[in-house]
Write a protein that holds these residues in place. Structure first.
Motif, PDB file in Angstrom:
ATOM      1  N   PRO A 167       0.830  -1.212   0.000  1.00  0.00           N
ATOM      2  CA  PRO A 167       0.000   0.000   0.000  1.00  0.00           C
ATOM      3  C   PRO A 167       0.861   1.258   0.000  1.00  0.00           C
ATOM      4  CG  PRO A 167       0.063  -0.971   2.191  1.00  0.00           C
ATOM      5  CD  PRO A 167       0.764  -1.932   1.270  1.00  0.00           C
ATOM      6  N   GLY A 168       0.319   2.336  -0.562  1.00  0.00           N
ATOM      7  CA  GLY A 168       0.995   3.628  -0.536  1.00  0.00           C
ATOM      8  C   GLY A 168       0.684   4.382   0.746  1.00  0.00           C
ATOM      9  N   THR A 186      -3.704   6.100   3.179  1.00  0.00           N
ATOM     10  CA  THR A 186      -4.473   5.164   4.002  1.00  0.00           C
ATOM     11  C   THR A 186      -5.052   5.876   5.222  1.00  0.00           C
ATOM     12  OG1 THR A 186      -2.490   4.529   5.253  1.00  0.00           O
ATOM     13  CG2 THR A 186      -3.039   3.212   3.305  1.00  0.00           C
ATOM     14  N   ASP A 223      -4.990   1.724  -1.723  1.00  0.00           N
ATOM     15  CA  ASP A 223      -4.038   1.639  -0.615  1.00  0.00           C
ATOM     16  C   ASP A 223      -4.714   1.127   0.650  1.00  0.00           C
ATOM     17  OD1 ASP A 223      -2.057   2.581  -2.247  1.00  0.00           O
ATOM     18  OD2 ASP A 223      -2.209   4.656  -1.584  1.00  0.00           O
ATOM     19  N   LYS A 260      -3.792  -2.236   2.688  1.00  0.00           N
ATOM     20  CA  LYS A 260      -3.419  -2.136   4.103  1.00  0.00           C
ATOM     21  C   LYS A 260      -4.239  -3.115   4.943  1.00  0.00           C
ATOM     22  CE  LYS A 260      -3.545   0.972   8.075  1.00  0.00           C
ATOM     23  NZ  LYS A 260      -3.984   2.301   8.590  1.00  0.00           N
TER      24      LYS A 260
END
Length: 539
Positions: free
Chosen positions: A159-160, A163, A176, A180
């Motif tokens: 994920p980036g 979040t 994302d 997560k």
């Protein structure tokens, strides 16, 4: 000596080229493949097919008869001299991820057991390994899908930064957030007529992600208890205990709960909600029920004329506040309440301090009077007869009619305030987009702008008695007595400004707008020599 490094590089290049020259890959010419592999054990060339199959033991090379290029291979006996790619477009990653180039896949995973153009789409080709498979888009040579059901495949999708600290997801949650919550999906593949969304397939269900917006658009789950899905349903809902033709999607969700399947693209004409074996069909354009099929007999539906009349009556009785999305705006409303609390606390504290100061001053005056009477001493005995006696402290105020701002000043105030407010609105929009609440701004812009404009005007005039525009033109807001307006008057001014085109109503005869008239306030010139709110001066 200086030529040795160049000779070394040239030698390595020749060796590397020699190795590549002894291998073929997808899209190599058929002649090249046969020169490298030699004569095939047997060949199959069906007259009804456009493909020629060359067999080397159990291994097979398929060549297109249209362009005579290799379109796929299957290296069952590990005797084919083949590679997935010949390029050098690689990175330093130690794993394959979504969007990895085919050269990186060759470097990390090695040569696959079989590879080539898929049978259902010539723009996609695959690479199959012992523990899974990877698919590429032909136009980009980048990973677009995979299957890693064994869990032994070196594939990760991290994920980036976009979040939230939430344990659930909903329609509109971004990619994302899903990664997560659930990690890398064991299987990922595109779906839709033009591959408009990706399917994240997990053990307990599938999640559909829009490729354009990178957010959740639907799901298909085996057990509703395995996924924490929540939906804000206060918008476009009624209080009816049934749904019928024309009911909104959110009313169905309110009554039926979270569906096992929410498929926005399962059918090109409908959004389909599936509850066990029962299905509700929703129009994608209007988000309203068109028809349903209650096979499991679990739907709260009605299909009679009286139901439609009740629905129309319920919709006509709705107010603006019924559709306000309090869940989506909770953080923004909390910020407004916090600012209001701070402002109210400041106002009350200020008034209490003034009251205490006035009470203390009165006590001191009374004590001084007692001293004068008891001692027979006058503080004015040293003054001449014609010298005026100092009076009590008086509050300075501005006469609203004498110092009233003219139309030119009011226009200047308006233009400066509009520039300032628009800059703040853009800044707030980018801020909420950055923290993941872009839809709060885009889906209800009038509500967002209304709350923001009210807050901007209220805060400025409550704390400083003037806006940014008034600061430049040296004007301020006063009540009819020329003193600081009350909180109620400032609230009335700020709310009235939300009326369309109200900001131009000061162009009337007396240079006062509707927000001035309703709140009984004036905009006056702020002369620093005579204007000082809540200050005292001795004459």
């Amino acid at each position: 000596m200086k030529f040795k490094p160049l000779l070394l590089l040239l030698t390595l290049a020749i060796i590397n080229f020699s190795c590549f020259a002894q291998t073929f890959t997808h899209n190599s010419s058929g002649i090249e493949a046969m020169q490298i592999q030699g004569t095939a054990d047997h060949t199959i060339a069906d007259q009804y097919s456009t493909i020629t199959q060359l067999y080397y033991g159990s291994s097979c090379i398929e060549i297109s008869r249209e362009n005579f290029k290799v379109i796929r291979w299957d290296n069952q006996d590990n005797n084919l001299k083949v590679r997935l790619s010949m390029g050098v477009d690689t990175t330093d990653l130690t794993y394959v991820t979504y969007g990895s180039h085919i050269d990186d896949v060759q470097r990390i995973l090695g040569t696959p057991k079989s590879a080539g153009q898929t049978y259902f789409d010539e723009d996609v080709y695959y690479a199959s390994y012992e523990f899974g498979s990877v698919s590429f888009l032909k136009s980009t040579n980048k990973v677009m899908a995979w299957s890693n059901l064994s869990g032994n495949f070196n594939i990760r999708y991290k994920p980036g930064e976009n979040t939230k600290d939430e344990t659930f997801f909903t329609i509109g949650s971004n990619t994302d957030q899903i990664l997560k919550l659930f990690g890398t999906p064991p299987r990922l593949y595109p779906q839709g007529e033009n591959y408009e969304y990706n399917v994240f397939e997990y053990q307990n269900g599938d999640i559909y992600i829009s490729k354009i917006y990178q957010e959740v658009v639907g799901w298909k789950i085996k057990n509703k208890n395995t996924f924490d899905i929540r939906l804000p349903l206060n918008k476009y809902t009624t209080k009816l205990n049934f749904f019928t033709q024309g009911s909104h999607l959110n009313d169905v969700l309110r009554l039926q709960g979270i569906p096992n399947s929410y498929s926005p693209f399962a059918d090109s004409n409908y959004i389909i909600l599936k509850y066990e074996n029962s299905e509700v069909y929703i129009s994608p354009e209007t988000k309203k029920v068109t028809h349903w099929n209650d096979v499991s007999n679990i739907l709260y539906d009605r299909h009679d004329e009286e139901a439609k009349v009740e629905l129309e009556s319920a919709l006509n009785s709705k107010t603006v506040f019924d559709d306000f999305d309090f869940v989506r705006y909770k953080e923004f409303l909390l910020a407004i309440l916090t600012l209001s609390f701070i402002g109210t606390s400041y106002y009350v504290t200020k008034r209490l301090y003034e009251k205490k100061s006035n009470q203390k001053s009165a006590e001191e005056d009374e004590l001084m009077t007692d001293c004068i009477h008891s001692e027979g001493w006058s503080p004015n005995a040293h003054l001449k007869f014609d010298e005026p006696t100092p009076t009590k402290k008086e509050e300075i105020f501005i006469h609203p009619e004498i110092y009233k701002a003219n139309k030119l000043i009011r226009i200047t105030n308006l233009l400066i305030d509009l520039i300032f407010i628009n800059i703040l609105l853009y800044a707030l929009g980018y801020f909420f987009a950055a923290i993941g609440y872009a839809k709060m701004v885009t889906e209800s812009p009038y509500v967002f702008n209304g709350i923001a404009i009210f807050s901007i005007y209220f805060i400025q005039e409550f704390f400083w008695g003037k806006t940014v525009g008034k600061l430049f033109t040296k004007t301020r807001v006063v009540n009819k007595e020329g003193r600081e307006p009350s909180v109620d008057q400032i609230i009335a001014r700020s709310v009235t400004r939300l009326i369309p085109f109200e900001s131009l109503t000061f162009l009337g005869k007396d240079s006062r707008g509707i927000h001035d008239t309703i709140s009984n306030t004036f905009v006056v010139k702020d002369n620093s020599n005579t204007t000082n709110f809540n200050t005292k001066q001795e004459e």
